[in-house]
Scaffold this motif. Structure first.
Motif, PDB file in Angstrom:
ATOM      1  N   LEU A   1      38.711  28.778  42.174  1.00  0.00           N
ATOM      2  CA  LEU A   1      38.588  28.150  40.858  1.00  0.00           C
ATOM      3  C   LEU A   1      38.873  29.141  39.736  1.00  0.00           C
ATOM      4  O   LEU A   1      39.569  28.824  38.758  1.00  0.00           O
ATOM      5  N   LEU A   2      38.364  30.354  39.849  1.00  0.00           N
ATOM      6  CA  LEU A   2      38.610  31.369  38.830  1.00  0.00           C
ATOM      7  C   LEU A   2      40.070  31.797  38.815  1.00  0.00           C
ATOM      8  O   LEU A   2      40.635  32.113  37.756  1.00  0.00           O
ATOM      9  N   LEU A   3      40.700  31.808  39.983  1.00  0.00           N
ATOM     10  CA  LEU A   3      42.121  32.151  40.035  1.00  0.00           C
ATOM     11  C   LEU A   3      42.948  31.070  39.342  1.00  0.00           C
ATOM     12  O   LEU A   3      43.945  31.374  38.670  1.00  0.00           O
ATOM     13  N   ARG A   4      42.520  29.823  39.468  1.00  0.00           N
ATOM     14  CA  ARG A   4      43.219  28.737  38.766  1.00  0.00           C
ATOM     15  C   ARG A   4      43.077  28.910  37.247  1.00  0.00           C
ATOM     16  O   ARG A   4      44.027  28.683  36.499  1.00  0.00           O
ATOM     17  N   ILE A   5      41.903  29.346  36.803  1.00  0.00           N
ATOM     18  CA  ILE A   5      41.717  29.607  35.368  1.00  0.00           C
ATOM     19  C   ILE A   5      42.594  30.773  34.925  1.00  0.00           C
ATOM     20  O   ILE A   5      43.202  30.751  33.851  1.00  0.00           O
ATOM     21  N   HIS A   6      42.678  31.803  35.752  1.00  0.00           N
ATOM     22  CA  HIS A   6      43.403  33.035  35.394  1.00  0.00           C
ATOM     23  C   HIS A   6      44.911  32.836  35.433  1.00  0.00           C
ATOM     24  O   HIS A   6      45.621  33.142  34.463  1.00  0.00           O
ATOM     25  N   ASP A   7      45.422  32.347  36.562  1.00  0.00           N
ATOM     26  CA  ASP A   7      46.875  32.160  36.721  1.00  0.00           C
ATOM     27  C   ASP A   7      47.107  31.235  37.907  1.00  0.00           C
ATOM     28  O   ASP A   7      47.095  31.678  39.057  1.00  0.00           O
ATOM     29  N   PRO A   8      47.327  29.957  37.660  1.00  0.00           N
ATOM     30  CA  PRO A   8      47.493  29.003  38.767  1.00  0.00           C
ATOM     31  C   PRO A   8      48.621  29.373  39.723  1.00  0.00           C
ATOM     32  O   PRO A   8      48.575  29.001  40.901  1.00  0.00           O
ATOM     33  N   ALA A   9      49.593  30.129  39.248  1.00  0.00           N
ATOM     34  CA  ALA A   9      50.718  30.495  40.111  1.00  0.00           C
ATOM     35  C   ALA A   9      50.282  31.383  41.265  1.00  0.00           C
ATOM     36  O   ALA A   9      50.978  31.471  42.290  1.00  0.00           O
ATOM     37  N   LEU A  10      49.140  32.072  41.111  1.00  0.00           N
ATOM     38  CA  LEU A  10      48.675  32.985  42.157  1.00  0.00           C
ATOM     39  C   LEU A  10      47.956  32.274  43.297  1.00  0.00           C
ATOM     40  O   LEU A  10      47.649  32.891  44.315  1.00  0.00           O
TER      41      LEU A  10
ATOM     42  N   LEU B   1      42.823  38.682  41.177  1.00  0.00           N
ATOM     43  CA  LEU B   1      42.205  38.612  39.855  1.00  0.00           C
ATOM     44  C   LEU B   1      42.195  39.972  39.167  1.00  0.00           C
ATOM     45  O   LEU B   1      42.269  40.059  37.934  1.00  0.00           O
ATOM     46  N   ALA B   2      42.110  41.046  39.948  1.00  0.00           N
ATOM     47  CA  ALA B   2      42.109  42.401  39.386  1.00  0.00           C
ATOM     48  C   ALA B   2      43.513  42.908  39.081  1.00  0.00           C
ATOM     49  O   ALA B   2      43.665  44.044  38.616  1.00  0.00           O
ATOM     50  N   GLY B   3      44.536  42.108  39.368  1.00  0.00           N
ATOM     51  CA  GLY B   3      45.893  42.514  39.066  1.00  0.00           C
ATOM     52  C   GLY B   3      46.552  43.350  40.138  1.00  0.00           C
ATOM     53  O   GLY B   3      47.582  43.991  39.880  1.00  0.00           O
ATOM     54  N   VAL B   4      45.978  43.365  41.344  1.00  0.00           N
ATOM     55  CA  VAL B   4      46.561  44.120  42.456  1.00  0.00           C
ATOM     56  C   VAL B   4      47.450  43.198  43.270  1.00  0.00           C
ATOM     57  O   VAL B   4      47.005  42.123  43.700  1.00  0.00           O
ATOM     58  N   ASP B   5      48.690  43.596  43.474  1.00  0.00           N
ATOM     59  CA  ASP B   5      49.596  42.833  44.329  1.00  0.00           C
ATOM     60  C   ASP B   5      49.060  42.893  45.759  1.00  0.00           C
ATOM     61  O   ASP B   5      48.886  43.983  46.318  1.00  0.00           O
ATOM     62  N   ALA B   6      48.753  41.752  46.334  1.00  0.00           N
ATOM     63  CA  ALA B   6      48.049  41.741  47.607  1.00  0.00           C
ATOM     64  C   ALA B   6      48.607  40.693  48.550  1.00  0.00           C
ATOM     65  O   ALA B   6      49.027  39.612  48.130  1.00  0.00           O
ATOM     66  N   ASP B   7      48.585  41.049  49.831  1.00  0.00           N
ATOM     67  CA  ASP B   7      48.948  40.129  50.904  1.00  0.00           C
ATOM     68  C   ASP B   7      47.833  40.210  51.939  1.00  0.00           C
ATOM     69  O   ASP B   7      47.743  41.188  52.691  1.00  0.00           O
ATOM     70  N   ILE B   8      46.955  39.211  51.948  1.00  0.00           N
ATOM     71  CA  ILE B   8      45.797  39.199  52.838  1.00  0.00           C
ATOM     72  C   ILE B   8      45.972  38.065  53.848  1.00  0.00           C
ATOM     73  O   ILE B   8      46.291  36.932  53.477  1.00  0.00           O
ATOM     74  N   VAL B   9      45.744  38.378  55.105  1.00  0.00           N
ATOM     75  CA  VAL B   9      45.940  37.411  56.184  1.00  0.00           C
ATOM     76  C   VAL B   9      44.615  37.189  56.902  1.00  0.00           C
ATOM     77  O   VAL B   9      43.894  38.147  57.209  1.00  0.00           O
TER      78      VAL B   9
END
Length: 592
Positions: free
Chosen positions: A93-102, A206-214
């Motif tokens: 939900l917070l990611l949607r507030i911050h940047d829905p594209a993420l 949310l912290a602005g780190v490019d991340a790929d988590i599996v």
């Protein structure tokens, strides 16, 4: 996430700014205090609305912050089994507030979030006040399914693993704390728990780190196979044993040996080493026992021979193992760094060692000295133990203050360089024979005297009795008898060996019994786990027979002084007790 929100007594204490004892007192003294609506007698839960109404009716101040309100909506019924999924939903939900594209960067497809307007309002208010990233950290701070590494430890690991930036992998990333602390250019992570992986991804994005988590078990399904990273950090799940262990046989990641089922950390270590680029560093938090357990000695040996294991640094939160994947042009390292330091000294110490500078806080141990039967790389084993600034002066002061006879020992400015061999090595060479008491023995009657652990501790004659039998281990005068934790004496009479004891029968032409007893008595207590019997790995300095006898006399005199002091202390305690009782009960009085 709908329904009436409930709170625990601890939650109420936090809302009111008081301790839990005050809440218990309110429940006893105030008949109008809300009754529990859920939970158990020992862990009751109360309706949040009822608690708020009680605070207002009694004029008591309370503070329900946006973070509190959001947390109570995420954890409304105290059900810890569901809270991780709810926290992951909050991150979404917070990611949607911050940047829905993420949202598409979350592990798997975005999960449908249950409709809860009150939660949405609380999260939006919290995000407005703190920002989405800090808002989610507030939520995550209240949810710790597994305690994250302390910030100082995470900082040290990140500094060692990624000194120049780049791509950082954490194959057991949990909720992403190590990756978040490092803030790499690209963070790669895996975790077997899907909710933890979603939380990690949301925190990083949310912290602005490019991340790929599996969301997958990295040992069973390596999501980044064939991809080389600049550094790896790892805090393996405690007690985790790889599933499908047999399927890992022949896996190229385990070039240094298939880890035994009892050594899961060595599986994570080799997985990390296989993922890093040649010359790249790996920092992994290991249990202290992993440095010495016999089950892992072949892998430790192979890591040392290959030049992969470079440092073992003990810090208050555990051991940090530093590895480098050897490059084709790298010379084979000749030394291993071992150290015991505060966590803020770990990274500077490694940087000094890897840069060829002196390491006053640690020791550079020749790798050839480590490649023995034990391959023990624990720092405690190789560092001078607690010498202090002037051990000679300390001994002299203790000797002067002692009321008993203490041998005169010469203080040296530097320790003597002494070659050593383990008890196991001396046994194979025929210098001594090791025997262990039977694990079970019936005491209380019979014609055979038995030396017990208590007898050994206080230095008395054998007090136990048992019946004769073929399983008994017989000792004779001159045998060295030891118990774990440093109780060691030379036997003075014939007896059977009691449970928990080990006997060492020496070849008197090669080994002095009092000398062996003194060394065993002075060895550090056994650490870690495993089947190794007490004393097998103790290292014995190799002295001439004449030197051994001189050392043996000194060891025996030190033991005699300690026995005398202990007896005096016991008499003083008895004097204090008996005299005090006599004065209180009336059969003693002052004077006379």
């Amino acid at each position: 996430m709908t329904g009436d929100t409930t709170v625990s007594a601890g939650d109420i204490a936090r809302l009111g700014g008081v301790g839990r004892a005050a809440v218990s007192n309110w429940r006893r003294r105030h008949h109008d205090f809300p009754a529990p609506v859920a939970g158990t007698a020992s862990s009751p839960r109360f309706a949040l609305a009822d608690v708020e109404a009680w605070f207002r009716a009694n004029g008591r101040p309370y503070r329900l912050s946006p973070a509190d309100r959001a947390w109570q909506r995420l954890h409304p019924d105290g059900n810890d089994l569901l809270v991780a999924a709810r926290v992951a939903d909050a991150g979404q939900l917070l990611l949607r507030i911050h940047d829905p594209a993420l949202l598409d960067r979350l592990p798997g497809a975005p999960t449908p979030v249950p409709h809860d307007p009150e939660l949405h309002r609380a999260l939006a208010e919290l995000a407005d006040a703190l920002g989405p990233a800090a808002a989610f950290e507030e939520i995550c701070a209240r949810h710790r399914a597994r305690p994250a590494p302390a910030e100082e430890l995470a900082t040290a690991m990140a500094r060692i693993a990624l000194p120049g930036g780049g791509t950082l992998l954490d194959p057991a990333c949990g909720t992403g704390s190590l990756l978040l602390t490092a803030a790499p250019r690209l963070a790669l992570g895996q975790h077997s728990d899907a909710d933890a992986a979603r939380i990690a991804a949301a925190r990083l994005l949310l912290a602005g780190v490019d991340a790929d988590i599996v969301a997958a078990d990295a040992l069973q399904s390596d999501a980044f196979a064939g991809r080389s990273v600049d550094g790896v950090v790892c805090d393996p799940p405690p007690g985790d044993r790889p599933r499908g262990h047999g399927e890992l046989a022949g896996d190229p990641r385990f070039a240094h040996g298939l880890p035994p089922r009892t050594e899961p950390e060595l599986a994570w270590l080799q997985h990390a080493l296989a993922a890093v680029r040649p010359g790249g560093p790996v920092v992994i938090r290991m249990p202290a026992a992993a440095a010495a357990r016999r089950a892992g000695r072949r892998i430790r040996s192979n890591l040392l021979r290959a030049g992969a294991l470079r440092a073992v640094i003990t810090v208050p939160d555990g051991d940090l193992w530093v590895l480098r994947r050897p490059a084709a042009t790298d010379p084979t390292p000749a030394h291993l760094l071992v150290a015991q330091v505060d966590v803020d000294r770990a990274a500077p110490l490694w940087e000094a060692f890897s840069g060829g500078r002196d390491v006053p806080d640690g020791a550079a141990v020749p790798i050839v000295d480590l490649l023995d039967d034990d391959v023990d790389v624990s720092p405690e084993r190789h560092l001078q133990r607690g010498r202090g600034p002037d051990p000679g002066r300390a001994f002299t002061e203790l000797r002067t203050a002692s009321a008993t006879a203490v041998p005169v020992l010469e203080a040296l400015t530097e320790p003597l360089p002494l070659a050593t061999a383990t008890v196991a090595e001396l046994s194979r060479a025929g210098a001594l024979r090791v025997r262990h008491a039977p694990t079970r023995m019936t005491l209380g009657g019979g014609g055979v005297a038995v030396l017990t652990v208590t007898d050994l501790a206080v230095g008395t004659e054998p007090t136990g009795r048992t019946a004769a039998g073929p399983a008994l281990v017989r000792i004779r005068p001159g045998d060295v008898v030891a118990a774990a934790m440093g109780r060691v004496r030379v036997a003075s009479t014939r007896a059977a060996l009691g449970p928990g004891l080990t006997a060492y029968r020496v070849d008197p032409e090669r080994l002095d019994a009092e000398y062996l007893a003194g060394v065993l008595r002075s060895a550090p207590p056994p650490t870690g786990s495993g089947s190794t019997r007490y004393g097998q790995r103790v290292r014995i300095p190799l002295l001439s027979p004449e030197e051994q006898r001189a050392y043996g006399v000194a060891f025996r005199e030190l033991l005699a002084a300690a026995d005398t002091a202990r007896d005096a202390a016991e008499r003083a305690d008895a004097l204090l007790r008996v005299g005090g009782e006599g004065l209180v009960e009336g059969w003693l009085r002052p004077g006379g």
